[in-house]
Motif scaffolding. Sequence first.
Motif, PDB file in Angstrom:
ATOM      1  N   LEU A  48      20.171 -38.115   5.870  1.00 28.01           N
ATOM      2  CA  LEU A  48      19.788 -36.940   6.658  1.00 28.01           C
ATOM      3  C   LEU A  48      18.492 -37.178   7.426  1.00 28.01           C
ATOM      4  N   LEU A  49      17.514 -37.784   6.759  1.00 29.66           N
ATOM      5  CA  LEU A  49      16.195 -37.946   7.379  1.00 29.66           C
ATOM      6  C   LEU A  49      16.106 -39.143   8.316  1.00 29.66           C
ATOM      7  N   VAL A  50      16.700 -40.267   7.920  1.00 36.41           N
ATOM      8  CA  VAL A  50      16.527 -41.509   8.681  1.00 36.41           C
ATOM      9  C   VAL A  50      17.665 -41.748   9.667  1.00 36.41           C
ATOM     10  N   VAL A  51      18.885 -41.618   9.203  1.00 37.61           N
ATOM     11  CA  VAL A  51      20.033 -41.920  10.065  1.00 37.61           C
ATOM     12  C   VAL A  51      20.289 -40.773  11.043  1.00 37.61           C
ATOM     13  N   ALA A  52      20.414 -39.547  10.511  1.00 41.59           N
ATOM     14  CA  ALA A  52      20.729 -38.402  11.371  1.00 41.59           C
ATOM     15  C   ALA A  52      19.482 -37.823  12.038  1.00 41.59           C
ATOM     16  N   LYS A  53      18.308 -38.199  11.537  1.00 45.32           N
ATOM     17  CA  LYS A  53      17.037 -37.697  12.068  1.00 45.32           C
ATOM     18  C   LYS A  53      16.967 -36.168  12.053  1.00 45.32           C
ATOM     19  N   ALA A 101      34.013 -33.213   6.792  1.00 49.37           N
ATOM     20  CA  ALA A 101      34.310 -34.446   7.529  1.00 49.37           C
ATOM     21  C   ALA A 101      33.446 -34.584   8.778  1.00 49.37           C
ATOM     22  N   ASN A 102      33.148 -33.466   9.432  1.00 45.77           N
ATOM     23  CA  ASN A 102      32.322 -33.519  10.647  1.00 45.77           C
ATOM     24  C   ASN A 102      30.933 -34.072  10.356  1.00 45.77           C
ATOM     25  N   GLU A 103      30.375 -33.711   9.193  1.00 48.08           N
ATOM     26  CA  GLU A 103      29.056 -34.221   8.823  1.00 48.08           C
ATOM     27  C   GLU A 103      29.096 -35.744   8.654  1.00 48.08           C
ATOM     28  N   PHE A 104      30.117 -36.249   7.978  1.00 44.60           N
ATOM     29  CA  PHE A 104      30.218 -37.684   7.767  1.00 44.60           C
ATOM     30  C   PHE A 104      30.435 -38.415   9.092  1.00 44.60           C
ATOM     31  N   GLU A 105      31.207 -37.821   9.990  1.00 46.54           N
ATOM     32  CA  GLU A 105      31.394 -38.405  11.319  1.00 46.54           C
ATOM     33  C   GLU A 105      30.078 -38.431  12.080  1.00 46.54           C
ATOM     34  N   ARG A 106      29.304 -37.355  11.930  1.00 45.84           N
ATOM     35  CA  ARG A 106      28.006 -37.263  12.612  1.00 45.84           C
ATOM     36  C   ARG A 106      27.066 -38.374  12.149  1.00 45.84           C
ATOM     37  N   PHE A 107      27.208 -38.778  10.895  1.00 46.02           N
ATOM     38  CA  PHE A 107      26.375 -39.857  10.355  1.00 46.02           C
ATOM     39  C   PHE A 107      26.925 -41.230  10.711  1.00 46.02           C
ATOM     40  N   GLY A 108      28.088 -41.271  11.341  1.00 49.80           N
ATOM     41  CA  GLY A 108      28.700 -42.540  11.715  1.00 49.80           C
ATOM     42  C   GLY A 108      29.387 -43.249  10.560  1.00 49.80           C
ATOM     43  N   MET A 109      29.815 -42.477   9.569  1.00 43.79           N
ATOM     44  CA  MET A 109      30.458 -43.070   8.390  1.00 43.79           C
ATOM     45  C   MET A 109      31.968 -42.950   8.482  1.00 43.79           C
ATOM     46  N   PRO A 110      32.668 -43.964   7.985  1.00 40.79           N
ATOM     47  CA  PRO A 110      34.132 -43.893   7.983  1.00 40.79           C
ATOM     48  C   PRO A 110      34.621 -42.768   7.058  1.00 40.79           C
ATOM     49  N   SER A 111      35.838 -42.306   7.290  1.00 42.09           N
ATOM     50  CA  SER A 111      36.367 -41.160   6.547  1.00 42.09           C
ATOM     51  C   SER A 111      36.525 -41.437   5.057  1.00 42.09           C
TER      52      SER A 111
END
Length: 112
Positions: free
Chosen positions: A82-87, A27-37
């Motif tokens: 991973l590459l574009v959103v989370a950089k 869940a932390n990874e998805f939150e880091r990407f700014g995605m809803p749960s």
Amino acid sequence: MVMIILQVIVGVFFIFTGSKIISGKMANEFERFGMPSIFNFLTGFIEITCAIGLLVGIWFPISAVIAGLLLAATMFVAAFILLVVAKDPFPKAIPAIVLCLMSIVISMSHLF
């Protein structure tokens, strides 16, 4: 025979990772990407369903074609995020890219 072994390996892998995602352990990874749960559940569900599709595809090839293409699309989006959103650095996206390519190879092997 090699494709069947690859199908089983990829299928089992996605059952484990899909279960891990759907359980909320990532869940932390998805939150880091700014995605809803809801994306935790959706991504895990897609991975588990497609993994079963790959395994069933040993006997019903159309199942492997569809499941492989959907998994490839899912892993393509994962690499993009991973590459574009989370950089994140490129090495972090390598597993998603490899799984995307493996899923495409499995799908295409049943078409030709």
